[in-house]
Design a protein around this motif. Sequence first.
Motif, mmCIF file in Angstrom:
data_model
loop_
_atom_site.group_PDB
_atom_site.id
_atom_site.type_symbol
_atom_site.label_atom_id
_atom_site.label_comp_id
_atom_site.label_asym_id
_atom_site.label_seq_id
_atom_site.Cartn_x
_atom_site.Cartn_y
_atom_site.Cartn_z
ATOM 1 N N GLY A 6 15.694 -48.943 -9.930
ATOM 2 C CA GLY A 6 16.226 -47.987 -8.885
ATOM 3 C C GLY A 6 17.482 -47.464 -9.446
ATOM 4 N N ALA A 7 18.259 -48.143 -10.208
ATOM 5 C CA ALA A 7 19.436 -47.504 -10.648
ATOM 6 C C ALA A 7 19.149 -46.141 -11.465
ATOM 7 C CB ALA A 7 20.314 -48.653 -11.357
ATOM 8 N N ARG A 8 18.207 -46.122 -12.168
ATOM 9 C CA ARG A 8 17.838 -45.216 -13.220
ATOM 10 C C ARG A 8 17.201 -44.018 -12.185
ATOM 11 N NH1 ARG A 8 16.411 -43.945 -18.572
ATOM 12 N NH2 ARG A 8 17.457 -45.841 -19.289
ATOM 13 N N VAL A 9 16.471 -44.520 -11.199
ATOM 14 C CA VAL A 9 15.874 -43.171 -10.418
ATOM 15 C C VAL A 9 17.143 -42.577 -9.701
ATOM 16 C CG1 VAL A 9 14.440 -43.067 -8.268
ATOM 17 C CG2 VAL A 9 13.701 -44.341 -10.014
ATOM 18 N N ARG A 10 17.931 -43.290 -9.184
ATOM 19 C CA ARG A 10 19.346 -42.865 -8.452
ATOM 20 C C ARG A 10 20.107 -41.987 -9.215
ATOM 21 N NH1 ARG A 10 19.252 -47.851 -6.024
ATOM 22 N NH2 ARG A 10 21.204 -48.432 -7.430
ATOM 23 N N ARG A 11 20.493 -42.459 -10.462
ATOM 24 C CA ARG A 11 21.207 -41.768 -11.390
ATOM 25 C C ARG A 11 20.441 -40.481 -11.918
ATOM 26 N NH1 ARG A 11 22.825 -45.803 -15.568
ATOM 27 N NH2 ARG A 11 20.454 -46.275 -15.375
ATOM 28 N N ASN A 12 19.243 -40.255 -11.848
ATOM 29 C CA ASN A 12 18.555 -39.316 -12.475
ATOM 30 C C ASN A 12 17.924 -38.431 -11.352
ATOM 31 O OD1 ASN A 12 19.627 -39.686 -14.968
ATOM 32 N ND2 ASN A 12 17.809 -41.035 -15.449
ATOM 33 N N PRO A 13 18.673 -37.726 -10.397
ATOM 34 C CA PRO A 13 17.654 -37.188 -9.346
ATOM 35 C C PRO A 13 16.906 -36.093 -9.912
ATOM 36 C CG PRO A 13 20.183 -36.466 -9.643
ATOM 37 C CD PRO A 13 19.874 -37.286 -10.575
ATOM 38 N N PRO A 14 15.781 -35.753 -9.063
ATOM 39 C CA PRO A 14 14.474 -34.914 -9.711
ATOM 40 C C PRO A 14 15.421 -33.414 -9.879
ATOM 41 C CG PRO A 14 14.621 -35.209 -7.437
ATOM 42 C CD PRO A 14 15.738 -36.170 -7.838
#
Length: 58
Positions: A46-54
């Motif tokens: 989850g942190a990685r997904v939030r940190r790297n937006p599309p």
Amino acid sequence: MKSWKAWALPPKDKRKYEAAEALMLLPRLKESGWAGLTAQEAGRIGARVRRNPPHHTP
């Protein structure tokens, strides 16, 4: 080649699988599903997904 079907996933789920792959959790995810991950592992994804937006292309 990706072992999961990226073409069949919505963008948000695609980013989750990409994060799991980057964290070397994809084999475990494929074996036991999302419920098989610990809270810490799920939090890392989850942190990685939030940190790297599309990336949006114009």
